[in-house]
Design a protein around this motif. Structure first.
Motif, PDB file in Angstrom:
ATOM      1  N   MET A 114     -57.723 -29.027  -6.738  1.00 21.14           N
ATOM      2  CA  MET A 114     -56.348 -29.353  -7.120  1.00 21.14           C
ATOM      3  C   MET A 114     -56.336 -30.072  -8.462  1.00 21.14           C
ATOM      4  O   MET A 114     -57.330 -30.663  -8.882  1.00 21.14           O
ATOM      5  CB  MET A 114     -55.690 -30.226  -6.040  1.00 21.14           C
ATOM      6  N   SER A 115     -55.206 -30.045  -9.135  1.00 19.08           N
ATOM      7  CA  SER A 115     -55.079 -30.703 -10.438  1.00 19.08           C
ATOM      8  C   SER A 115     -54.911 -32.209 -10.256  1.00 19.08           C
ATOM      9  O   SER A 115     -54.567 -32.681  -9.166  1.00 19.08           O
ATOM     10  CB  SER A 115     -53.873 -30.147 -11.198  1.00 19.08           C
ATOM     11  N   VAL A 116     -55.155 -32.957 -11.340  1.00 21.10           N
ATOM     12  CA  VAL A 116     -55.040 -34.411 -11.283  1.00 21.10           C
ATOM     13  C   VAL A 116     -53.618 -34.824 -10.934  1.00 21.10           C
ATOM     14  O   VAL A 116     -53.403 -35.728 -10.107  1.00 21.10           O
ATOM     15  CB  VAL A 116     -55.461 -35.044 -12.630  1.00 21.10           C
ATOM     16  N   SER A 117     -52.639 -34.183 -11.530  1.00 19.94           N
ATOM     17  CA  SER A 117     -51.239 -34.535 -11.264  1.00 19.94           C
ATOM     18  C   SER A 117     -50.861 -34.247  -9.811  1.00 19.94           C
ATOM     19  O   SER A 117     -50.131 -35.024  -9.187  1.00 19.94           O
ATOM     20  CB  SER A 117     -50.306 -33.777 -12.212  1.00 19.94           C
ATOM     21  N   GLU A 118     -51.366 -33.149  -9.259  1.00 22.27           N
ATOM     22  CA  GLU A 118     -51.070 -32.807  -7.863  1.00 22.27           C
ATOM     23  C   GLU A 118     -51.650 -33.844  -6.914  1.00 22.27           C
ATOM     24  O   GLU A 118     -50.992 -34.292  -5.977  1.00 22.27           O
ATOM     25  CB  GLU A 118     -51.637 -31.423  -7.526  1.00 22.27           C
ATOM     26  N   VAL A 119     -52.895 -34.237  -7.166  1.00 18.11           N
ATOM     27  CA  VAL A 119     -53.557 -35.215  -6.300  1.00 18.11           C
ATOM     28  C   VAL A 119     -52.882 -36.576  -6.425  1.00 18.11           C
ATOM     29  O   VAL A 119     -52.670 -37.279  -5.431  1.00 18.11           O
ATOM     30  CB  VAL A 119     -55.057 -35.320  -6.638  1.00 18.11           C
ATOM     31  N   MET A 122     -49.837 -37.221  -7.087  1.00 19.84           N
ATOM     32  CA  MET A 122     -48.571 -37.181  -6.367  1.00 19.84           C
ATOM     33  C   MET A 122     -48.793 -37.244  -4.857  1.00 19.84           C
ATOM     34  O   MET A 122     -48.104 -37.968  -4.131  1.00 19.84           O
ATOM     35  CB  MET A 122     -47.805 -35.900  -6.729  1.00 19.84           C
ATOM     36  N   LEU A 123     -49.800 -36.499  -4.364  1.00 22.22           N
ATOM     37  CA  LEU A 123     -50.101 -36.502  -2.932  1.00 22.22           C
ATOM     38  C   LEU A 123     -50.574 -37.868  -2.447  1.00 22.22           C
ATOM     39  O   LEU A 123     -50.335 -38.245  -1.299  1.00 22.22           O
ATOM     40  CB  LEU A 123     -51.172 -35.450  -2.617  1.00 22.22           C
ATOM     41  N   MET A 124     -51.237 -38.617  -3.326  1.00 21.45           N
ATOM     42  CA  MET A 124     -51.733 -39.940  -2.966  1.00 21.45           C
ATOM     43  C   MET A 124     -50.693 -41.033  -3.159  1.00 21.45           C
ATOM     44  O   MET A 124     -50.983 -42.213  -3.002  1.00 21.45           O
ATOM     45  CB  MET A 124     -52.983 -40.271  -3.787  1.00 21.45           C
ATOM     46  N   GLY A 125     -49.468 -40.633  -3.504  1.00 24.60           N
ATOM     47  CA  GLY A 125     -48.377 -41.591  -3.592  1.00 24.60           C
ATOM     48  C   GLY A 125     -48.238 -42.305  -4.915  1.00 24.60           C
ATOM     49  O   GLY A 125     -47.545 -43.324  -5.009  1.00 24.60           O
ATOM     50  N   TYR A 126     -48.887 -41.782  -5.974  1.00 21.22           N
ATOM     51  CA  TYR A 126     -48.792 -42.400  -7.293  1.00 21.22           C
ATOM     52  C   TYR A 126     -47.702 -41.725  -8.108  1.00 21.22           C
ATOM     53  O   TYR A 126     -47.687 -40.496  -8.250  1.00 21.22           O
ATOM     54  CB  TYR A 126     -50.116 -42.283  -8.045  1.00 21.22           C
ATOM     55  N   SER A 127     -46.793 -42.524  -8.637  1.00 17.87           N
ATOM     56  CA  SER A 127     -45.744 -41.984  -9.497  1.00 17.87           C
ATOM     57  C   SER A 127     -46.209 -41.891 -10.947  1.00 17.87           C
ATOM     58  O   SER A 127     -45.625 -41.176 -11.751  1.00 17.87           O
ATOM     59  CB  SER A 127     -44.488 -42.860  -9.424  1.00 17.87           C
ATOM     60  N   CYS A 128     -47.299 -42.620 -11.266  1.00 24.76           N
ATOM     61  CA  CYS A 128     -47.841 -42.627 -12.624  1.00 24.76           C
ATOM     62  C   CYS A 128     -49.291 -42.129 -12.602  1.00 24.76           C
ATOM     63  O   CYS A 128     -50.146 -42.712 -11.917  1.00 24.76           O
ATOM     64  CB  CYS A 128     -47.761 -44.029 -13.219  1.00 24.76           C
ATOM     65  N   ILE A 129     -49.579 -41.068 -13.330  1.00 25.63           N
ATOM     66  CA  ILE A 129     -50.928 -40.491 -13.341  1.00 25.63           C
ATOM     67  C   ILE A 129     -51.944 -41.480 -13.894  1.00 25.63           C
ATOM     68  O   ILE A 129     -53.084 -41.549 -13.426  1.00 25.63           O
ATOM     69  CB  ILE A 129     -50.951 -39.183 -14.154  1.00 25.63           C
ATOM     70  N   SER A 130     -51.563 -42.260 -14.896  1.00 24.69           N
ATOM     71  CA  SER A 130     -52.501 -43.212 -15.501  1.00 24.69           C
ATOM     72  C   SER A 130     -52.926 -44.281 -14.496  1.00 24.69           C
ATOM     73  O   SER A 130     -54.085 -44.722 -14.496  1.00 24.69           O
ATOM     74  CB  SER A 130     -51.870 -43.871 -16.740  1.00 24.69           C
ATOM     75  N   HIS A 131     -52.007 -44.708 -13.631  1.00 27.82           N
ATOM     76  CA  HIS A 131     -52.362 -45.694 -12.598  1.00 27.82           C
ATOM     77  C   HIS A 131     -53.364 -45.091 -11.602  1.00 27.82           C
ATOM     78  O   HIS A 131     -54.301 -45.756 -11.169  1.00 27.82           O
ATOM     79  CB  HIS A 131     -51.105 -46.158 -11.859  1.00 27.82           C
TER      80      HIS A 131
END
Length: 306
Positions: free
Chosen positions: A271-276, A278-287
């Motif tokens: 899966m892509s970084v953005s998809e993961v 989001m699935l892990m509950g992060y609204s910010c990819i950098s966080h």
């Protein structure tokens, strides 16, 4: 032997399933004037729900003899290769490349000899490993932390021989004692033997329920206050009890499991970084990337390139 069977029963709660275990390997190494290390490796054909558990066995000093400490572990995840052309050491280094591996359960015992424990305590200006006033033996269950399981893996799989092996085992055994001490030794005399309320099965059950809740919703962080409310337990007791049973804080445990799941989604599911994120509950990819690197040492994108 009874205590070892108790340890197996804790790791595999279903009694019928423990009968599937077959002894595949048994070894024992004695480091003179230091410790005795034993390994029993069991294999099984069908999947078993194995949970890593550990025990601390304490024998008090008597008749001029120092106290004795024994650490017992039951851990899953190591592999035993049935192919005679593939050594166990090779499988340890290249587990995923071994086509003949089968699941195993390792029973590991590290017994520190009384004279060695006595030598460690000589010259100590603060408290000893155990209270000098204690005259009663005890057996305490603990949850092996990530560091302890990593140490156990190196003790089982290493290429040292002779004196070097003795030195290696001694150093690794001391690491185990150090990492485990946080769970059965406290600077506070009242807490030295851990959380007393955990002697009640009902309270241990609440801690286990709290952990199950964390694992069920890794994509939705929960506050300790809400977690305590859901398991009907005081926040302070929940935090102390969780660390006593699992060797880490609630937050660190949650983050570790969260990032392990994220790693699997990235590396195994592709899966892509953005998809993961989001699935892990992060609204910010950098966080998410920062948390992932803190846990794994790699940025999510670096893992995808491997």
């Amino acid at each position: 032997m009874k205590d070892l069977q108790d340890l197996l029963a804790m790791a595999i709660p279903q009694p019928a399933m423990s009968h599937q275990l077959q002894l595949a390997e048994e070894s024992s190494i004695s480091v003179p004037d230091c410790l005795d290390f034993t390994l029993q490796r069991f294999t099984y054909e069908s999947a078993l729900p194995v949970e890593d558990v550990a025990m601390v066995v304490y024998q008090p000093a008597k008749r001029g003899q120092a106290a004795a400490i024994e650490l017992r572990y039951c851990v899953a995840g190591s592999k035993y290769c049935k192919n005679p052309e593939c050594t166990d050491q090779l499988c340890a280094g290249k587990k995923e490349q071994c086509s003949d591996k089968v699941p195993s359960v390792d029973l590991i015992t590290v017994r520190f000899q009384p004279t060695f424990i006595q030598a460690l305590q000589k010259g100590a200006t603060s408290y000893s490993i155990f209270d000098n006033q204690s005259r009663k033996p005890f057996v305490k269950s603990i949850q092996p932390c990530t560091k302890s399981k990593s140490v156990l893996e190196t003790m089982v799989h290493n290429d040292y021989e002779g004196v070097l092996k003795n030195i290696f085992l001694q150093s690794r055994a001391l690491d185990l004692l150090l990492y485990s001490s946080d769970q059965f030794v406290k600077n506070d005399i009242d807490e030295r033997y851990g959380c007393r309320f955990l002697t009640q099965m009902e309270d241990r059950g609440k801690i286990e329920k709290a952990r199950d809740i964390l694992l069920e919703q890794l994509d939705a962080p929960i506050t300790i206050r809400d977690l305590a409310r859901r398991v009907a337990m005081n926040e302070c007791y929940l935090k102390k009890g969780f660390k006593a049973m699992y060797g880490t804080t609630i937050y660190d445990y949650f983050q570790k499991e969260r990032m392990e799941k994220a790693k699997g989604l990235l590396y195994e599911k592709g899966m892509s970084v953005s998809e993961v994120a989001m699935l892990m509950g992060y609204s910010c990819i950098s966080h998410f990337s920062t948390a992932f690197k803190k846990h794994t040492g790699l940025k999510p994108c670096e893992l995808l390139l491997r």
